[in-house]
Structure formats: C-alpha cells, structure tokens
Design a protein around this motif. Sequence first.
Motif, PDB file in Angstrom:
ATOM      1  N   SER A  59       0.821  -1.222   0.000  1.00 26.57           N
ATOM      2  CA  SER A  59       0.000   0.000   0.000  1.00 26.57           C
ATOM      3  C   SER A  59       0.848   1.261   0.000  1.00 26.57           C
ATOM      4  N   LEU A  60       2.181   1.109   0.127  1.00 21.77           N
ATOM      5  CA  LEU A  60       3.049   2.281   0.107  1.00 21.77           C
ATOM      6  C   LEU A  60       2.835   3.079  -1.177  1.00 21.77           C
ATOM      7  N   GLY A  61       2.529   2.400  -2.261  1.00 23.48           N
ATOM      8  CA  GLY A  61       2.303   3.084  -3.530  1.00 23.48           C
ATOM      9  C   GLY A  61       1.112   4.010  -3.512  1.00 23.48           C
ATOM     10  N   SER A  62       0.240   3.871  -2.510  1.00 21.46           N
ATOM     11  CA  SER A  62      -0.931   4.753  -2.406  1.00 21.46           C
ATOM     12  C   SER A  62      -0.577   6.115  -1.828  1.00 21.46           C
ATOM     13  N   LEU A  63       0.653   6.260  -1.325  1.00 23.00           N
ATOM     14  CA  LEU A  63       1.079   7.548  -0.760  1.00 23.00           C
ATOM     15  C   LEU A  63       1.496   8.471  -1.903  1.00 23.00           C
ATOM     16  N   VAL A  64       0.524   8.913  -2.657  1.00 26.06           N
ATOM     17  CA  VAL A  64       0.796   9.643  -3.903  1.00 26.06           C
ATOM     18  C   VAL A  64       1.319  11.050  -3.649  1.00 26.06           C
ATOM     19  N   ASN A  65       1.222  11.556  -2.403  1.00 23.12           N
ATOM     20  CA  ASN A  65       1.728  12.892  -2.089  1.00 23.12           C
ATOM     21  C   ASN A  65       3.060  12.854  -1.346  1.00 23.12           C
ATOM     22  N   LEU A  66       3.589  11.651  -1.111  1.00 26.84           N
ATOM     23  CA  LEU A  66       4.842  11.532  -0.370  1.00 26.84           C
ATOM     24  C   LEU A  66       5.991  12.170  -1.154  1.00 26.84           C
ATOM     25  N   ARG A  67       6.742  13.058  -0.473  1.00 28.20           N
ATOM     26  CA  ARG A  67       7.861  13.753  -1.119  1.00 28.20           C
ATOM     27  C   ARG A  67       9.218  13.235  -0.644  1.00 28.20           C
ATOM     28  N   GLU A  68       9.285  12.750   0.573  1.00 30.03           N
ATOM     29  CA  GLU A  68      10.570  12.263   1.083  1.00 30.03           C
ATOM     30  C   GLU A  68      10.378  10.952   1.834  1.00 30.03           C
ATOM     31  N   ALA A  99       6.255  -3.520  -5.158  1.00 26.11           N
ATOM     32  CA  ALA A  99       6.112  -3.327  -6.608  1.00 26.11           C
ATOM     33  C   ALA A  99       5.324  -2.075  -6.939  1.00 26.11           C
ATOM     34  N   SER A 100       4.530  -1.592  -5.980  1.00 29.60           N
ATOM     35  CA  SER A 100       3.685  -0.412  -6.229  1.00 29.60           C
ATOM     36  C   SER A 100       4.442   0.900  -6.132  1.00 29.60           C
ATOM     37  N   MET A 101       5.719   0.820  -5.860  1.00 31.45           N
ATOM     38  CA  MET A 101       6.485   2.037  -5.581  1.00 31.45           C
ATOM     39  C   MET A 101       6.446   3.041  -6.730  1.00 31.45           C
ATOM     40  N   GLY A 102       6.359   2.544  -7.954  1.00 32.55           N
ATOM     41  CA  GLY A 102       6.368   3.426  -9.114  1.00 32.55           C
ATOM     42  C   GLY A 102       5.216   4.400  -9.158  1.00 32.55           C
ATOM     43  N   ARG A 103       4.179   4.180  -8.327  1.00 32.56           N
ATOM     44  CA  ARG A 103       3.023   5.081  -8.326  1.00 32.56           C
ATOM     45  C   ARG A 103       3.262   6.340  -7.496  1.00 32.56           C
ATOM     46  N   MET A 104       4.393   6.393  -6.777  1.00 32.68           N
ATOM     47  CA  MET A 104       4.656   7.528  -5.880  1.00 32.68           C
ATOM     48  C   MET A 104       5.275   8.672  -6.691  1.00 32.68           C
ATOM     49  N   ASN A 143      11.085  -2.766 -11.364  1.00 35.01           N
ATOM     50  CA  ASN A 143      11.292  -2.517 -12.783  1.00 35.01           C
ATOM     51  C   ASN A 143      10.751  -1.170 -13.231  1.00 35.01           C
ATOM     52  N   ASP A 144       9.681  -0.707 -12.552  1.00 32.39           N
ATOM     53  CA  ASP A 144       9.097   0.581 -12.953  1.00 32.39           C
ATOM     54  C   ASP A 144       9.635   1.726 -12.102  1.00 32.39           C
ATOM     55  N   PHE A 145      10.830   1.539 -11.545  1.00 27.58           N
ATOM     56  CA  PHE A 145      11.430   2.575 -10.700  1.00 27.58           C
ATOM     57  C   PHE A 145      11.528   3.897 -11.462  1.00 27.58           C
ATOM     58  N   GLY A 146      11.721   3.837 -12.757  1.00 30.25           N
ATOM     59  CA  GLY A 146      11.825   5.042 -13.578  1.00 30.25           C
ATOM     60  C   GLY A 146      10.554   5.852 -13.635  1.00 30.25           C
ATOM     61  N   CYS A 147       9.465   5.308 -13.133  1.00 33.69           N
ATOM     62  CA  CYS A 147       8.206   6.057 -13.117  1.00 33.69           C
ATOM     63  C   CYS A 147       8.193   7.148 -12.045  1.00 33.69           C
ATOM     64  N   LEU A 148       9.204   7.148 -11.171  1.00 33.36           N
ATOM     65  CA  LEU A 148       9.296   8.200 -10.150  1.00 33.36           C
ATOM     66  C   LEU A 148       9.809   9.467 -10.843  1.00 33.36           C
ATOM     67  N   SER A 149       8.961  10.027 -11.658  1.00 34.74           N
ATOM     68  CA  SER A 149       9.385  11.046 -12.629  1.00 34.74           C
ATOM     69  C   SER A 149       9.820  12.356 -11.996  1.00 34.74           C
ATOM     70  N   SER A 161      14.793   1.080 -16.691  1.00 33.83           N
ATOM     71  CA  SER A 161      13.912   2.254 -16.620  1.00 33.83           C
ATOM     72  C   SER A 161      14.570   3.416 -15.894  1.00 33.83           C
ATOM     73  N   PHE A 162      15.773   3.197 -15.354  1.00 33.40           N
ATOM     74  CA  PHE A 162      16.461   4.203 -14.547  1.00 33.40           C
ATOM     75  C   PHE A 162      16.670   5.497 -15.329  1.00 33.40           C
ATOM     76  N   GLY A 163      16.898   5.369 -16.623  1.00 35.30           N
ATOM     77  CA  GLY A 163      17.153   6.548 -17.453  1.00 35.30           C
ATOM     78  C   GLY A 163      15.965   7.469 -17.602  1.00 35.30           C
ATOM     79  N   SER A 164      14.798   7.052 -17.118  1.00 39.17           N
ATOM     80  CA  SER A 164      13.602   7.900 -17.208  1.00 39.17           C
ATOM     81  C   SER A 164      13.511   8.908 -16.067  1.00 39.17           C
ATOM     82  N   LEU A 165      14.475   8.864 -15.129  1.00 39.60           N
ATOM     83  CA  LEU A 165      14.460   9.796 -13.997  1.00 39.60           C
ATOM     84  C   LEU A 165      15.023  11.139 -14.458  1.00 39.60           C
TER      85      LEU A 165
END
Length: 1077
Positions: free
Chosen positions: A616-625, A639-644, A662-668, A687-691
């Motif tokens: 459920s950590l991925g549900s923390l969509v406003n988390l900054r740090e 696995a949900s981390m990419g949603r943050m 794998n979707d770590f690069g989604c942390l745009s 996906s790292f190069g997407s940061l």
Amino acid sequence: MEVFLNFCDEDTGKSFTSHLNRVLIDSGISTFFFPSILQQQPRDIQRAIEKCEVFIAIFSPNYASSFFCLDQLSYFLSLPRRSRFILPVFYDVEPSHVRWQSGLFEEAFVDHRNKNGFDEETVQKWRKALKEFASLSRWEMKNYRTEANLVNELVKHVSAKLNYETPLHVTDYPIGLDSRVDDVLRLLDIDANDARMIGIHGMGGIGKTTLAKAVFNKIYSSFQGSCFLSDVQESSKTNVGVVSLQKQLLQELLNEGDPCICNVDGGINVIKNRIGSKKVLVVIDDVDSEEQLEKIIGNRDWYSQGSRTIITSRDEHVLNVRNRVDSDHIYELKGLDDAQSLELFSWCAFQRNQPMQEYVQLSKDVTSTAGGLPLALEVLGYYLCDKRSIDEWEDATTKLKRIPEDKIMLKLKVSFDDLSEETKQIFLDIVCFFIGEDKDYAIDIWKGCCFPALDSIRKLLQRLLIKIMNRNSLWMHDQLRDMGRRIVELENLGDPGKRSRLWSEEDVTAVLKNYMYLPGDLSYEKLVVLDLSNNDYVLEISSSNIKQLFPKLNVLNLRCCTLWRIPNCFLYPNLEKLNLISCCKLVEIPDPIGLLGNLVYLNLENCYNLKELPNSLGSLVNLRELNVNGCKELSRFPASMGRMRSLLCLRMQETAIAALPNDFGCLSNLEDLYMWNCKQLEELPESFGSLTCLRILNIGNNINLTRLPSTFSGLCSLEIFNASDCNLQGMIPDDFEKLSSLTTLVLSGNSIQGLPRSMRGLSNLETLYINSCKQLVAIPDLPTSLKYLSASGCESLQTLPKLSNHSKLDYLNVRLIEIQGLSGLMCLRELLLSGCKPHVLRGQSLLEEMFTGLYSLSVPGSKVPNWFMCKCTSRYIRIQDIENPDWFMYQTLSCTVSRISEEGLHIREMMVWFVIYVNELSCTHQKHVVNLLIKRKGREKDRLPLGIYPGTHRNQIYIYHFRDGIGFEFQMNWLKDGDQIEFVSESTYYEDQIEVINESGPSLTPSLGFPCYHLKQAGIHLVYESEDTEDSIEEKLADFFNSLHVQWQLTASLYVRYPFWFRIATPYFLCGIWILK
C-alpha cells in the motif's frame, strides 16, 4: 561594520557591486557601500575601514583612474595589522595588469602624475597597495559563468570566514560589558599554569550568558579546543539530552566525528579519560544542579594544565558543592547602573544612546522599574518603541510601577499582554514546543491552523520576545520561556490534561497513560503536533484501545520509541509527517498506512529490524521524502512504488535491497537518490534513465554493481554523480556528454579502463575524482570548466590531455610520468604531484605567476632551498616505552619567532618545506599528517594538520605557503614574539627488513629501525613585510623548481633485522633551530 566594499562606481557601482552588496545584506552581513556620487566625510570612510572585518577590493578597467578608490586601498594597508580578511576581485581586468600597473592602469598613473598633479610619494604608495593586493589569492570574473555565480561564491566565502572568526553572537548593545569582561578575565588568568574553574552567578536576565559569550570570544583562540554548551538546564532534563551534551563537548573539543556514547555513565568515563589530552576552554551555561556538572564536565583534576571552565548559574550553591569552584573564583554579576540602564533602554526604544528630549523623564521612570536587568530593559524598550504618543507611554509606565520590584516575570508579561491573540498563541507554542526548532517547520504547522505566522513572527522579533539563531532555529531567553510556560500552567494547576499545551514528557505520558485517550478539555480535535520521541510508554499507548480521532494531527514524532508497530493509522487520517527514526523494535509497517493520503514525509532511518514495506506504500501519492537509511534487514521495495509520482528524495543507504522495482523510472519527479553502501545491489533497472529530474545520485560503495544501465545518459538533469568504490568495469559508455548538467563526477576506486571520449562535452563539469582506478590507462580531453581533478593512485595511467587551456583549474592531483601545460594553470591553489615519476617536470617552465595563489605543492625531490632561514636534518634519539604496543616514531622541527614587536615589522608569509621518504613496502596508509604546532611559553596554543599524500616510496617535497586569507585558516597575526613553531611527524615504527635509498653510499646500520614516513629534511621561511618582497619570493620559487633536476639515484641499500629479544619502543627524532632575538 563587517564588510567594506572598495570599488569604482563608474564601472560596477550600479551593477556587480550593487548586486554583491544586496546579497551580503540579505545574508545578514552588514556592509559599507558608498558610491562616489554621494557625499561622505573622509573621516567617516576611514572609520568604516578601521572597523571592517572583511575588505573587498573590486578591480575594474577604470579603477586606477579613481584616486578615491586608491586612497581607500592604501589607507587600509596603512592600518595596524590584525585579523582581517582581504578579497581581491578582478572584474574584466587581468591580475597582472593590476599588479604591474600595465595597460589602462599604467595610463591612469601617468595621468595622476602629469594631469592631476599628485606627488611621487602618493603615486608610489598607490602602486605598492595595488601590487600587494594583486598578489593575494584572487577571484576572477572570467572564471565564472555569470556575475550571480561569482557573487554567491563571494558571499559564501565571507559568511564562512565571519563565522570562523567570531564563533558566538554576543549582543547588539554591549553596554557596560567591557568592564565585566575584564573582571572575569582577571579571575581566569589564562597565563597561569593550572586547571581552573570559575563561576558566574546572578539572577535570571542579568546577562550571565552574554558575559560568558563575550569572554569566550575573547580568549578561545588561546586554547587547543573550545566548547560553549548553551541552555544546559533545559537540554539536560532527559538522559538523551545529557548524552547529546556529552557528545557535543567531545566533538567540539577534540574535532572528531560522533563519539560512541550510549548512555550517561559511559559518557562520563569517556570524558574523564579523554578531556585531559588538550588545553581546553569550556563554558557550561545555565546550570541549575550539581548533578549536571558531574555528568557533563566532571572535576578539575580531569583537565590538563592551562585549561579553563566557566560555569553560569542563578544558584551560587551549585558552584560551591564539593569545592568544584574555589570561593575566590566566583563572580557575582550585578545589574547595570542608572546611566547604563538608560543608555541600553534608549538604544532599544529610540535607536540612539539617549532618549528624545520629551521622553527623558518617562524613560527614567521605566528604567527605574527594571532593576538594572538588561533583559527587562531590552524587552520594555522594544515594547515601547511601538508606542507613538506620550499618553501611551504614561499608561505603560503606570502599569509597570504597580508591579512589585522583584516580580520580573510580571514586568516582562506587560509586553506579552499587548500582543494580538493570534500572536500570543504563537508565542506560547514557541515557548512550549519550538525552542531550538527550525522556524520554517513551525510556520508550516501554524499555517495548518490558519494562524498569521509570518506577521506574528515579525512582531515577536521586533519585541525581542524571540530571536532567530544559527540554522534558522527559534530561540528565546529562559526568563521569557519560564514566563510563557507559567501562563500555560495557570490555565489549570491541578490537572495538566486540561491545559492548552503539554510539553513535559512526564505530563504527556501521564495524561495518555491514565486517560487512555485525550480528555475532552484538551480539544484533541484541534491537536496538530504530537511529539512522543524517546518515550518508553509509547509501546503501551500503541497497544492500548485509543479510539479518539485526531482529525487535524499533521505531525507525529515517535523517534527512538520502543514500539513494535505504529499506532492505528485510522486515528490520524490527515497526517503529513511521520517520524519513526531509530524505532529499533519496529518490524513492520501496517498496510493501512496507505490511507494516509496527505503524508509528505516518512522517516524510517535506522529501524534495524524492519524487513519489508507494505504494497500500500504506492498509495502515498503525495509523499515527497522517504528515508530508509540503515534499515539493514530491508531487502526489497514494494512493486507499487512506481506510483509515488510526487517523491522528490529517496534515502536508502546501508540497506539489504538487492534490486529496484522494474518501474522505478516512473518516479518522474525524483531529484535526490542516495543508495550508498547497498552491498546486495547488483544492477539498476533499464527504466532508470527515465528519472529526468534526478539531480543528485550517490551509488558509492556498492561492491556488486558492475555496470550502469544503457539508459543512464537519459539523466539529463543530473548534477552530482558519485559511484566511488563500486565494481564498475571496462569502458564508461561514450554518450556521457548527454549529462549536460553534470558538475561533479566521482568514479574513484573502480576497475574502469577508460573514460568516454565525449567527456569534453560536459560543459558544466567542475569536479572529477578518479582516484585509485588502477586499470585506467588514459584520460581523454576534459572540459575547460574543470576546477578540481584528482587522479592519484591510478597506477596504469599513462596519458593526460594537455592542460594549458584549463585556466579555471584550482586543484590537481595526479600520478603520471609527464604532464604537459602546467605553465598555463594560473588559478592553481593545490598541485599534488608526489606520486609522479621524478622527471614529471621535465621540459616544464613554471612561471612565477603560478606561485601567486598556490598554497600547497608536492613534487618528487629531496632538497630544501638554501634561502630558507630554518633548515634541519633529523637525528635519532631512542626512548624506551614498554606501554606503547604500536611503536610510533616522532620527528620534530622547531624555531622561535622573533622581532615581531619591532615598530613597523609584520610577518606577511610563512613557508613550510618538507622532504619525506616513504617506505612503500611497509606503509599502507594513503594519508599521513604532519602537525603544525604554535607554542607559547612552553604550552601549545594551536595546531594545524598538514596532509601528506605519498603515492610512491621515493623522496617527495611538500610545500605549504601561509598568507593571510589564503588557503588555510591560519593568520600571521597569531604569532607573537618568542612563539615556537613546531612540526611533529608521527609514524608507525617498522622493524622488519627494509631497503633504504640514500645519498651517502651503501651502509649497514644494525639494530636501527625505520619509520614508515621519514621526515628527512624540513625548513621554515618567515617573510617579513619590510624584508623580502613578494616578487623575490615568487621568483625564488620559480627559479628553484625550474632548476630542480630530480633524479632517483640508487646509491645505497640498508638492511636491518632485529633479533627477537631486541625492542626499541618509540624512538624520538629531534631537530631544532632557534632564532633568537
């Protein structure tokens, strides 16, 4: 006046200098900025120059045409020498033109003589001033991309210097302070050879802390270590607070990292065993119990001779217990007299040293009620400063006269009562919760309560009810703190749970434990901040059946609590910050944490037993740090981390994480990523190069990481990249030039064979560290923006690009056979070539201008110049010491400073020269230290460590050039007549068979050991203002190095092996030269 700006108004008065002046003021630094078009009395200008701590001269094309500028410059140099900081800035001019008065500067001097009629003596005085300033360490506009960059660097440099020179702010109005400082100095008698404790006692608000700070600032430089411990009464209420004070004491006195102290008793033993190693100055402020002294500073016999301790307390009895302080070493601080009281009050109320005429009698009436207490005088003065009419003053005076003379808190409360209701609430919040906390952190909380935080803070600052201290922290006097807390206590004396605020750990714990909920009268629905850190009862609270909701709770601090799970997340649905640092028993985070949709900050640092994070950590969509540093059992992210997508900063150092999602690069929006010492990590996802927003990336010490992902060049915003001590192999990909924002690249300690050819395209790169890349063969062309290049320990390195175009290069440390283009590096401050082959300087002609700013230099060699006035070669003295199992060898060189007190004589520079031989077979340390000691009357006054970076076992020359304001934090005016300058080299003792190369031919010296680092020769050269000129020193240095034919002559071998029964512990090498007056 801290900074004097000397500049040509025509060139920079409305541009660069105006900008610099504004940024200095915005940084809290006072300036003297005087455009020539404004009228100012010459004597006022001279006074400003006399008072300044920093003198900034901005040389521009038309500077020399202004006799106004030249007069200021020459007047500054005519003043008696003291610890002042000088910054020459070259704005669109060459330093050589200023120094030699060529080009436009020569034309200006011709005009001064022929057209303006200035006599030869005046012209020569100006020329000398320009020459001396231009020879100092320089700041050149051409080395910075924009004016703003140079301004920011200058302000940063000035701020650091002022912080170093004056460690503590004392007071804005030191009325009556000087005589009291003299009284305390007589009690201290710092020249007496004993360990002494003195006490300062007096009622609260009388100025004990102010006096202690003033004394500390005056004498701290006479000690080897110093420490000022503030607000001890408040800070030592818990064991954690006492341990923090113990650590601060050791850190500041011994200049070490975080001491290993786990509890109070352990800290007492550490302090007792270590504090006697140096002559130290300690101030322990605001003590209210003998127990605090016992736990923090101990007894007099713990300290070395010459040490001094100052204790301030309201209670004289605390000082007398166990005769810790002799009765004749106790100073009773009394209030200001009537004249001093009126002057201090006038500065606060009228910003002048006496009242306006119509307010004279009213001012005397007010000051008569303050009892000579500086705090009361200041608070009342700033309170009445807002009052615009005589009637308001009369009303206030009447109120004060009704209050009994000894009720100081009630007098202070007059200013509090006059505040708006919102400002009162913010004042009480600071009193109870935010003393020592970051101002911006508190303001965020008040904004959540819809309070006018900024206006209220401004009003409290104007009234002197609070102050903003270093690091943006909130502070107030303990008398005001006690007054505010008493106001809250009076809300309900019998039941703490019915007060508006709880700050005492005991009260908070009792309320939560006894009620199992927050009582209704506490208005739990309005609770915004709950701090339960370091509380042993949180485990019971988290396990209990607390059912009350905390709908407005924004901050929950559970740092260092013994809980194994966090309290029910349903209770605080609007939480924004959750601090769980060092909750060592915490093993899991519950899945409902995903319900905290407003959470922006989650800190789990050093939760050693935390094994996983919920999906459920991925549900923390406003988390900054998110901080999971030190969570050594944490092996994966959900696995949900990419949603943050709001995440800006991720800290995951020293975790067991083996792979990123794998979707770590989604942390745009991720900007800062710290992954140091994740030793299980083997690769980064593609996906790292997407940061694309990533600015800082630290993947250092990940020993299983062998390559970077193919998409790595997509990190277009990356500014700082640290991949030191990984296991990167082969060639770095050649598309590195796409990292166009990169300023710092650290690749030290890897197995790379080459750097990308596209390195030259990194137009913003300033720092490149590639030390100990043992397979690196060549370095390609580098960008001209480079300032720091370190490639020591690169054993296979064969080629380095020509450096002549790298005019900004400030630091160079390489190990090579040959280097081309050194003569063009005019900005070098440190040049370290000690790991190079002897003929590294072959074909090089070092210009004397190179030595203008150079303060550290090392090259292969074995000679000390003949013109050094203090030279010596080591001789051996054996000293038996059976208690020293490590066997260290010591070498010293010393000389005595003379002639300083003669009229007009001043030491302008000091040069130190060593020849070191390193036995490469036995020495494994990468760095060695030679300590520079200043001794006065046989006692050590100060020391400065000088780093030695060997890199090879051949003879090596190390030179350190000390000048005021350049390189090291060392001021020539520290030296007095008769001072001893001593250099001590301490080296591990080596007694196995070794081979020594020397110049005297083959010889065998049985039963004689050899140090790992052997100080073969050393020299000291003092440059007096009236003796050597700057030109002769630079010319001598250039001539010496250009004539230095360094050849490694294999002339002798020495074999030594001790019999098993023969041991010499701690041989002592001594060489000394005394220059007598």
